[in-house]
Design a protein around this motif. Structure first.
Motif: not given
Length: 192
Positions: A156-180
């Motif tokens: 793995g390269l480039d940790p997406v949230f490495g070094g980020a502050l702490d956040f709460d996340l409210e899920l507003i949309e979700q979908r499954t694409l190509d079954g996986h």
């Protein structure tokens, strides 16, 4: 009313934005539904926002690719033809991007101004460190994570949230694409 800003990112299950080794683009997991959905997202009028490093990576990948490569999928071609702002203190114009301008200065100040002035939504694909800073400043309205069904613990390269502050996340949309492949869209807020 301020334009919305979406931080759009691809990720492995273990939080990496890319991988070395023998992984290919999309970790080899893309399918027609994902590619059509991405094109639909980018067909909407919007302004792209990139940091200098991500802009350089995109232009290098496009220059090194040929027709038919993953790099030149229709949604990427569409993204390249959208108006773009590149936040960089080291790049100078003109850029090898049809409708891009370089803006120097702090990304937080640049994006705060763009949010006030833009008539269209703002979107950034990648630009991890810039978007972590924008999240910390409260300028990211939506975090759109496309989660690929892989673990890249060794490569793995480039940790997406490495070094980020702490956040709460409210899920507003979700979908499954190509079954996986999972696409998760959150509204972030600083924790605490």
């Amino acid at each position: 009313m301020a334009a919305t800003y979406t931080f759009d990112v691809f990720s492995s299950l273990d939080g990496f934005g890319a991988a070395g080794g023998d992984w290919t683009g999309y970790w080899g997991k893309q399918g027609p539904e994902l590619l059509q959905h991405r094109l639909d997202l980018y067909e909407q009028e919007q302004r792209m926002v990139f940091g200098g490093n991500t802009y350089r990576m995109f232009t290098r990948m496009l220059a090194e690719s040929s027709e038919g490569d993953d790099v030149r999928d229709p949604w990427v071609t569409r993204m390249r033809n959208l108006p773009a702002t590149v936040v960089s203190s080291t790049l100078e114009g003109p850029l090898d991007w049809p409708d891009a301008t370089v803006v120097g200065g702090d990304a937080v100040d640049v994006v705060a101004r763009l949010k006030k002035e833009s008539d269209v939504p703002l979107r950034s694909h990648g630009s991890l460190s810039m978007n972590r800073a924008l999240m910390a400043a409260g300028l990211v309205d939506r975090v759109q994570v496309t989660l690929f069904p892989v673990i890249t613990g060794r490569t793995g390269l480039d940790p997406v949230f490495g070094g980020a502050l702490d956040f709460d996340l409210e899920l507003i949309e979700q979908r499954t694409l190509d079954g996986h492949i999972q696409e998760l869209v959150y509204r972030p807020s600083l924790h605490g």
